[in-house]
Design a protein around this motif. Structure first.
Motif, PDB file in Angstrom:
ATOM      1  N   ARG A  69     -13.157  -6.513  27.084  1.00  0.00           N
ATOM      2  CA  ARG A  69     -14.528  -5.954  27.180  1.00  0.00           C
ATOM      3  C   ARG A  69     -14.630  -4.642  26.401  1.00  0.00           C
ATOM      4  NH1 ARG A  69     -14.012  -7.963  32.451  1.00  0.00           N
ATOM      5  NH2 ARG A  69     -13.430  -5.920  33.317  1.00  0.00           N
ATOM      6  N   MET A  70     -13.605  -3.809  26.516  1.00  0.00           N
ATOM      7  CA  MET A  70     -13.611  -2.545  25.783  1.00  0.00           C
ATOM      8  C   MET A  70     -13.628  -2.773  24.277  1.00  0.00           C
ATOM      9  SD  MET A  70     -11.043   0.268  27.384  1.00  0.00           S
ATOM     10  CE  MET A  70     -11.666   1.498  28.509  1.00  0.00           C
ATOM     11  N   LEU A  71     -12.762  -3.661  23.794  1.00  0.00           N
ATOM     12  CA  LEU A  71     -12.650  -3.897  22.364  1.00  0.00           C
ATOM     13  C   LEU A  71     -13.943  -4.445  21.774  1.00  0.00           C
ATOM     14  CD1 LEU A  71      -9.074  -5.457  22.161  1.00  0.00           C
ATOM     15  CD2 LEU A  71      -9.790  -3.269  21.193  1.00  0.00           C
ATOM     16  N   ARG A  82      -6.845   2.755  23.781  1.00  0.00           N
ATOM     17  CA  ARG A  82      -5.382   2.852  23.728  1.00  0.00           C
ATOM     18  C   ARG A  82      -4.788   2.979  25.132  1.00  0.00           C
ATOM     19  NH1 ARG A  82      -6.470   5.493  18.758  1.00  0.00           N
ATOM     20  NH2 ARG A  82      -6.864   7.487  19.786  1.00  0.00           N
ATOM     21  N   ALA A  83      -5.462   3.730  26.000  1.00  0.00           N
ATOM     22  CA  ALA A  83      -4.987   3.871  27.380  1.00  0.00           C
ATOM     23  C   ALA A  83      -5.031   2.528  28.102  1.00  0.00           C
ATOM     24  CB  ALA A  83      -5.833   4.903  28.119  1.00  0.00           C
ATOM     25  N   GLN A  84      -6.079   1.734  27.841  1.00  0.00           N
ATOM     26  CA  GLN A  84      -6.173   0.420  28.467  1.00  0.00           C
ATOM     27  C   GLN A  84      -5.105  -0.515  27.913  1.00  0.00           C
ATOM     28  OE1 GLN A  84      -8.236  -0.252  31.043  1.00  0.00           O
ATOM     29  NE2 GLN A  84      -7.338  -2.297  31.257  1.00  0.00           N
ATOM     30  N   PHE A  85      -4.802  -0.410  26.630  1.00  0.00           N
ATOM     31  CA  PHE A  85      -3.692  -1.181  26.062  1.00  0.00           C
ATOM     32  C   PHE A  85      -2.394  -0.858  26.809  1.00  0.00           C
ATOM     33  CE2 PHE A  85      -5.890  -2.279  21.983  1.00  0.00           C
ATOM     34  CZ  PHE A  85      -5.411  -3.574  21.843  1.00  0.00           C
ATOM     35  N   ARG A  86      -2.128   0.432  27.009  1.00  0.00           N
ATOM     36  CA  ARG A  86      -0.893   0.823  27.694  1.00  0.00           C
ATOM     37  C   ARG A  86      -0.866   0.309  29.123  1.00  0.00           C
ATOM     38  NH1 ARG A  86      -1.955   5.676  24.876  1.00  0.00           N
ATOM     39  NH2 ARG A  86      -2.895   6.622  26.737  1.00  0.00           N
ATOM     40  N   LEU A  87      -1.988   0.465  29.825  1.00  0.00           N
ATOM     41  CA  LEU A  87      -2.066  -0.012  31.208  1.00  0.00           C
ATOM     42  C   LEU A  87      -1.830  -1.513  31.273  1.00  0.00           C
ATOM     43  CD1 LEU A  87      -2.866   0.616  34.216  1.00  0.00           C
ATOM     44  CD2 LEU A  87      -5.199   0.036  33.558  1.00  0.00           C
TER      45      LEU A  87
END
Length: 210
Positions: A69-71, A82-87
Motif C-alpha cells: 500500500r505504501m509503495l 524504508r522503515a516498513q521494508f525493514r519491519l
C-alpha cells in the motif's frame, strides 16, 4: 474456496463476521486485510492493519500488504517506506531477500527492475509465498511484466494469488487469461455461471478479466 475462484467480496463478508466473533485472532485479521485490499478497500485494510499491530503474534503477511500500500502511494515518505521494508523483513517468518534488495532500490526504477529480475532468477525464491511477494512488490512499483512473470512461475493450482489487489491492469493481459484457463477456472466459471469479481464471459467461448 470463494477467494480461490475470485469471489472475493463474498469472502470478505464472511471474514468480517469471523472478526466480529474473534477480534483477537491475528490470523483472521491478516486474512481480512489481504482481501480488503483486493476489493479496493485499501483504507479499511490499513485501519485493520493499524488495529492488528496491537495483537500479539507474527505479522508477516500483514506487513507485506502494508508495504505494498505504501509503495503504491505517490506521496509516500521514502524514509517511512524504508522503515516498513525493514519491519517486513525483520518480522517475516522466512528469509525474503527481495525485501533487502528493494529497500535500497525502490526509488530508482532501473535498479528496482534489476533487483526483481535477479530475485526471479534465484532458485531460492521459486516457492509460492516468495513468488507472490515478488509479484505484489513488482506490481506496486508499476512493473507489470515482472509481476506477470512471477505469477507464471508459480507451480500447482493455488489460485488465490490471481485475485490479489494488484494496482496495474495485469489481469487484462492474454497471459493472465492463460493462467486462468490452465488452473481450470475458466471451465468452472462457465459451468457454474459464477464469474467472480474480476472476470466475465465474452460470447459463447471467450472471457475477459480486469
Amino acid at each position: 474456496f470463494l477467494r480461490g475462484v475470485g469471489r472475493v467480496k463474498e469472502s470478505v463478508r464472511i471474514q468480517e463476521q469471523l472478526r466480529a466473533i474473534d477480534p483477537l485472532s491475528l490470523y483472521v485479521s491478516s486474512d481480512l486485510q489481504t482481501w480488503l485490499d483486493a476489493t479496493g478497500r485499501s483504507a479499511d485494510a490499513q485501519a485493520e492493519y493499524d488495529r492488528s499491530r496491537a495483537l500479539s503474534g507474527g505479522h508477516g503477511q500483514s506487513n507485506v500488504f502494508a508495504l505494498v500500500r505504501m509503495l503504491a502511494r505517490k506521496d509516500a515518505d521514502p524514509a517511512a517506506v524504508r522503515a516498513q521494508f525493514r519491519l517486513t523483513r525483520d518480522e517475516s517468518p522466512i528469509n525474503q531477500s527481495i525485501l533487502t534488495s528493494l529497500a535500497q532500490a525502490f526509488e530508482q526504477p532501473e535498479q528496482a527492475r534489476t533487483a526483481i529480475r535477479l530475485a526471479l532468477e534465484d532458485p531460492a525464491n521459486l516457492d509460492r509465498v516468495r513468488l507472490t511477494v515478488i509479484a505484489l512488490l513488482s506490481d506496486s512499483l508499476g512493473e507489470r511484466e515482472l509481476a506477470l512473470i512471477a505469477l507464471q512461475k508459480q507451480q500447482g493450482f493455488l489460485t488465490e494469488s490471481l485475485w490479489l489487489g494488484y494496482k496495474t491492469d495485469l489481469r487484462t493481459d492474454a497471459r493472465f487469461k492463460t493462467l486462468v484457463r490452465e488452473r481450470g477456472l475458466a471451465e468452472y466459471f462457465r459451468a457454474s455461471g459464477k464469474w467472480g469479481d474480476f472476470c466475465r464471459p465474452v460470447g459463447p467461448d471467450d472471457f475477459e478479466c480486469r
